[in-house]
Design a protein around this motif. Structure first.
Motif, PDB file in Angstrom:
ATOM      1  N   SER A   3     -67.932 -38.151-161.208  1.00  0.00           N
ATOM      2  CA  SER A   3     -67.603 -39.346-162.097  1.00  0.00           C
ATOM      3  C   SER A   3     -66.649 -40.106-161.337  1.00  0.00           C
ATOM      4  CB  SER A   3     -67.674 -38.981-163.265  1.00  0.00           C
ATOM      5  OG  SER A   3     -68.595 -38.313-163.976  1.00  0.00           O
ATOM      6  N   VAL A   4     -65.288 -39.486-161.119  1.00  0.00           N
ATOM      7  CA  VAL A   4     -64.248 -40.113-160.463  1.00  0.00           C
ATOM      8  C   VAL A   4     -64.445 -40.867-159.133  1.00  0.00           C
ATOM      9  CG1 VAL A   4     -62.090 -39.616-159.526  1.00  0.00           C
ATOM     10  CG2 VAL A   4     -62.455 -38.390-161.666  1.00  0.00           C
TER      11      VAL A   4
ATOM     12  N   TYR B 269     -80.238 -38.125-159.873  1.00  0.00           N
ATOM     13  CA  TYR B 269     -80.719 -39.684-159.422  1.00  0.00           C
ATOM     14  C   TYR B 269     -79.749 -40.540-160.373  1.00  0.00           C
ATOM     15  CZ  TYR B 269     -84.877 -38.141-157.054  1.00  0.00           C
ATOM     16  OH  TYR B 269     -85.733 -37.698-156.145  1.00  0.00           O
ATOM     17  N   ILE B 270     -79.291 -40.325-161.452  1.00  0.00           N
ATOM     18  CA  ILE B 270     -78.353 -41.326-162.321  1.00  0.00           C
ATOM     19  C   ILE B 270     -77.169 -41.308-161.619  1.00  0.00           C
ATOM     20  CG2 ILE B 270     -76.986 -41.633-164.213  1.00  0.00           C
ATOM     21  CD1 ILE B 270     -79.512 -40.538-165.920  1.00  0.00           C
ATOM     22  N   PHE B 271     -76.299 -40.246-161.135  1.00  0.00           N
ATOM     23  CA  PHE B 271     -75.221 -40.176-160.217  1.00  0.00           C
ATOM     24  C   PHE B 271     -75.352 -41.181-158.989  1.00  0.00           C
ATOM     25  CE2 PHE B 271     -73.539 -36.883-163.074  1.00  0.00           C
ATOM     26  CZ  PHE B 271     -72.143 -37.176-163.029  1.00  0.00           C
ATOM     27  N   LEU B 272     -76.627 -40.790-158.302  1.00  0.00           N
ATOM     28  CA  LEU B 272     -77.041 -41.681-156.887  1.00  0.00           C
ATOM     29  C   LEU B 272     -76.984 -43.130-157.267  1.00  0.00           C
ATOM     30  CD1 LEU B 272     -79.686 -39.244-155.220  1.00  0.00           C
ATOM     31  CD2 LEU B 272     -77.530 -40.129-154.520  1.00  0.00           C
ATOM     32  N   LEU B 273     -77.635 -43.415-158.405  1.00  0.00           N
ATOM     33  CA  LEU B 273     -77.845 -44.967-158.715  1.00  0.00           C
ATOM     34  C   LEU B 273     -76.436 -45.415-158.968  1.00  0.00           C
ATOM     35  CD1 LEU B 273     -79.383 -47.236-159.581  1.00  0.00           C
ATOM     36  CD2 LEU B 273     -79.395 -46.373-161.916  1.00  0.00           C
ATOM     37  N   PHE B 274     -75.665 -45.051-159.669  1.00  0.00           N
ATOM     38  CA  PHE B 274     -73.883 -45.540-159.704  1.00  0.00           C
ATOM     39  C   PHE B 274     -73.401 -45.823-158.270  1.00  0.00           C
ATOM     40  CE2 PHE B 274     -74.964 -44.916-164.300  1.00  0.00           C
ATOM     41  CZ  PHE B 274     -74.255 -45.855-164.744  1.00  0.00           C
TER      42      PHE B 274
ATOM     43  N   LEU C  96     -68.469 -24.780-167.388  1.00  0.00           N
ATOM     44  CA  LEU C  96     -67.268 -25.268-166.664  1.00  0.00           C
ATOM     45  C   LEU C  96     -67.665 -25.577-165.283  1.00  0.00           C
ATOM     46  CD1 LEU C  96     -64.516 -22.742-167.951  1.00  0.00           C
ATOM     47  CD2 LEU C  96     -64.656 -25.029-168.369  1.00  0.00           C
ATOM     48  N   PRO C  97     -68.746 -25.078-164.609  1.00  0.00           N
ATOM     49  CA  PRO C  97     -68.868 -25.455-163.266  1.00  0.00           C
ATOM     50  C   PRO C  97     -69.409 -26.762-163.192  1.00  0.00           C
ATOM     51  CG  PRO C  97     -69.226 -23.230-163.328  1.00  0.00           C
ATOM     52  CD  PRO C  97     -69.118 -23.674-164.393  1.00  0.00           C
ATOM     53  N   VAL C  98     -70.145 -27.009-163.991  1.00  0.00           N
ATOM     54  CA  VAL C  98     -71.206 -28.237-163.878  1.00  0.00           C
ATOM     55  C   VAL C  98     -70.027 -29.230-164.583  1.00  0.00           C
ATOM     56  CG1 VAL C  98     -72.399 -28.062-166.197  1.00  0.00           C
ATOM     57  CG2 VAL C  98     -73.158 -29.531-164.556  1.00  0.00           C
ATOM     58  N   ALA C  99     -69.286 -28.912-165.515  1.00  0.00           N
ATOM     59  CA  ALA C  99     -68.289 -29.856-166.246  1.00  0.00           C
ATOM     60  C   ALA C  99     -67.438 -30.281-164.933  1.00  0.00           C
ATOM     61  CB  ALA C  99     -67.552 -29.304-167.226  1.00  0.00           C
ATOM     62  N   ALA C 100     -66.867 -29.600-164.279  1.00  0.00           N
ATOM     63  CA  ALA C 100     -65.859 -29.726-163.188  1.00  0.00           C
ATOM     64  C   ALA C 100     -66.691 -30.629-161.931  1.00  0.00           C
ATOM     65  CB  ALA C 100     -65.254 -28.519-162.367  1.00  0.00           C
ATOM     66  N   VAL C 101     -67.782 -30.338-161.677  1.00  0.00           N
ATOM     67  CA  VAL C 101     -68.405 -30.967-160.478  1.00  0.00           C
ATOM     68  C   VAL C 101     -68.943 -32.427-161.002  1.00  0.00           C
ATOM     69  CG1 VAL C 101     -70.456 -31.128-159.114  1.00  0.00           C
ATOM     70  CG2 VAL C 101     -69.192 -28.971-159.160  1.00  0.00           C
TER      71      VAL C 101
END
Length: 494
Positions: free
Chosen positions: A322-323, A255-260, A312-317
Motif C-alpha cells: 500500500s505504501v 488484481y486490485i493492487f495491480l490496478l492501483f 501478520l505476514p499478509v498484513a506486513a506485505v
C-alpha cells in the motif's frame, strides 16, 4: 496469466475447501489411553430458531463407524467412543478421568449429548435428534488399548434447512447480493465503454474490467458452492467450486493492487516489471495461509495466536504494498502539478484518497475477524458472516466501483493518458533534472559525415555538426513544452 497461474498453485497446495456439517474419519489414529481429543465443531440451528426453511428437527448421524488395525485384529480391550456434545456445557467440565470409568466410556448427564461406541466390525448406524441451537463439539475418547488402532466412518449433521453449517447459512445472501451487484456494475461499465470506445485507454480500462469479472466469478462460485452444500453433505469435502472460489479470492486481491499501481506506471521497464511480480507473488503467498485458516477457524477451533501468526505476514506485505502504491500516486500528483494539468492532479488525488481508505477499511476488517472468536452463541452467527464475508466483499466492490467512476472513458481524460504515456510522447523521468518530467539534456557530439576519398567531388569533408545539434535541441524543446519541433528546412538554412 502469471498471476493466475501462481494463485492456482498456491491455492491448490495451501487452501483447502470450506467445511460442511460433516466430519469424515479416514483411518485416523485414536487418542492415547484414558484421554480424549476435540476434532470438530458443528453449528446447529434448532427447528424453532432456523433462519431458513423449517423442514425437520436437526439430525445427527453416525455412519459406518469402525475400528481397524494395520496387519491385525483390534484387541478386545479397546474401548473407543465418538461423542457430540453441547460446547458451552462441556468445555470446562470435561476430562479423561470423568469419561473413562472401569475401562469404558461413560455417558454424560447432559441434554443433547450423544455417544456412539465404535467397534470392530462396525455396529449399526445411529441417528439422533438435537433440540437446542448452538455449537456442538465432536470428541473422540479412548478408554482402552491404543496400539496401532485407527478409526473410520463419518458423522453428519443436517440442519432444518440442509447440510450447510449454521454459521455459514447467512453467507448465501451475502454472495447472492454480491453477484447481482457485480453483474449490474459490469453491465453499466460495458455500456459506458461501448459508447465511448474511441476514448478508451486500453491498459487501465481493460484491467478494471478484469478485476470486476474476477469479483463476479468469485461471488457466483461461492453462491453455487453454498447452494450445493445445502443439498449434499459431502459437497464441501474436496469441492472444486470452493477451491475455484478461493483461487479467485486471491486473484482479486492481487488484481486490485495491480490496478492501483497500473495507473501510476508509464511504459514499465524490466526492473519495474520484476518489482511488481515479486510484490504480487509475496502478497498471494502470504494471503493463502490466512484464507485457509480463516475458512477452518470456527470448525477446528484454531487459537487466537494461530490466527495472529497467519495474519501478520499478509498484513506486513499488504502495508508495504500500500505504501508502494500510494507513493506512486503522490508522485504523479506532484508531476502534474508541475506541468499544470489540474484534471490529472485531481484524478490522482481522488485515487490516492481511495487507496488510503481501502487500507483503513481492510485494517478494521482484520480486527473484526480477529474478534470473531470460534464457537459463539447462535445469536452472533450473523456477525460471523458479516466480518468474514459481507464486509470484505462490500469493501472490494466499493473500490472497484469507485475506480470505474473515476477512470471511466472520457475525451477529457485522453490528454491525461497521452501525457502519462512515455512511449507516445518520448518523455523521460530524470531524478537529476530540474523538474519532474523534465527531459534530461545531454551534450550532443557533432556528427561528421566524410565523403569517401575515392569520390571525385572536390568539396572534400563536409561537417554537419551544427545542423545536427540545432535539430536535437529543437526536438528537446518540443518534448518539454508540448510544441512542435523546428522544421528541418529552417535548420538547414543555418
Amino acid at each position: 496469466m502469471a498471476v493466475s497461474a501462481l494463485s492456482i498453485v498456491v491455492a491448490a497446495s495451501v487452501v483447502t475447501s470450506a467445511w460442511a456439517e460433516m466430519y469424515r474419519f479416514d483411518q485416523e489414529t485414536i487418542p492415547a489411553r484414558d484421554t480424549f481429543e476435540r476434532r470438530y465443531v458443528f453449528y446447529v440451528h434448532s427447528l424453532e430458531d432456523s433462519p431458513g426453511p423449517r423442514g425437520s428437527k436437526p439430525q445427527l448421524s453416525f455412519s459406518d463407524m469402525k475400528l481397524g488395525r494395520g496387519g491385525g485384529e483390534v484387541p478386545d480391550d479397546t474401548a473407543v467412543a465418538v461423542g457430540v456434545l453441547p460446547w458451552h456445557e462441556t468445555l470446562s467440565s470435561l476430562d479423561g478421568n470423568s469419561l473413562c470409568v472401569q475401562g469404558s466410556v461413560q455417558s454424560m448427564n447432559v441434554a443433547d449429548a450423544h455417544w456412539h461406541q465404535v467397534k470392530f466390525p462396525a455396529v449399526d448406524d445411529r441417528t439422533y435428534t438435537l433440540g437446542r441451537s448452538g455449537p456442538y463439539m465432536l470428541i473422540v475418547a479412548n478408554c482402552g488399548q491404543d496400539a496401532g488402532v485407527h478409526i473410520s466412518g463419518s458423522v453428519v449433521l443436517q440442519n432444518p434447512y440442509g447440510f450447510i453449517a449454521g454459521n455459514d447459512y447467512f453467507k448465501l445472501s451475502v454472495y447472492m447480493w454480491s453477484a447481482l451487484a457485480y453483474v449490474a456494475a459490469l453491465l453499466l461499465w460495458g455500456v459506458k465503454m461501448l459508447s465511448r470506445r474511441n476514448a478508451l485507454q486500453q491498459r487501465v480500462h481493460l484491467h478494471i474490467t478484469l478485476v470486476a469479472v474476477v469479483g463476479m466469478l468469485e461471488s457466483v462460485l461461492y453462491l453455487a458452492h453454498f447452494t450445493q452444500t445445502i443439498r449434499h453433505p459431502d459437497s464441501q469435502i474436496g469441492s472444486r467450486l470452493s477451491l475455484a472460489a478461493e483461487v479467485l479470492s486471491i486473484e482479486k486481491i492481487a488484481y486490485i493492487f495491480l490496478l492501483f499501481r497500473l495507473v501510476t506506471l508509464e511504459t514499465p521497464t524490466c526492473k519495474e516489471q520484476a518489482t511488481v511480480s515479486v510484490i504480487i507473488a509475496l502478497l498471494m503467498l502470504t494471503a493463502a495461509p490466512k484464507v485457509w485458516l480463516q475458512s477452518v477457524r470456527h470448525q477446528m477451533v484454531a487459537s487466537d495466536n494461530s490466527f495472529v501468526m497467519a495474519v501478520l505476514p499478509v498484513a506486513a506485505v499488504g502495508l508495504g504494498s500500500s505504501v508502494w502504491v500510494v507513493h506512486g500516486l503522490l508522485g504523479r500528483m506532484r508531476r502534474f502539478r508541475e506541468v499544470g494539468e489540474e484534471k490529472m492532479r485531481t484524478l490522482y488525488q481522488h485515487t490516492a484518497f481511495l487507496a488510503f481508505n481501502l487500507v483503513l477499511a481492510s485494517t478494521i476488517i482484520l480486527w473484526a475477524q480477529y474478534l470473531d472468536m470460534p464457537c459463539p452463541d447462535f445469536t452472533r452467527w450473523f456477525y460471523h458472516a458479516l466480518a468474514n464475508d459481507a464486509a470484505p466483499q462490500a469493501t472490494a466492490f466499493a473500490a472497484i466501483a469507485a475506480m470505474m467512476c473515476m477512470w471511466q472513458p472520457s475525451e477529457d481524460l485522453r490528454p491525461i493518458y497521452e501525457l502519462t504515456d512515455a512511449g507516445a510522447r518520448g518523455a523521460i523521468e530524470d531524478p537529476e533534472a530540474g523538474k519532474v518530467g523534465q527531459v534530461a539534456l545531454e551534450p550532443v557530439a557533432a556528427v561528421e559525415f566524410v565523403i569517401d576519398d575515392c569520390d571525385d567531388d572536390g568539396d572534400g569533408d563536409v561537417e554537419f555538426g551544427d545542423t545536427a545539434a540545432k535539430a536535437t535541441r529543437a526536438q528537446d524543446r518540443s518534448v518539454v513544452t508540448g510544441g512542435a519541433a523546428e522544421p528541418w528546412s529552417d535548420a538547414h538554412k543555418a
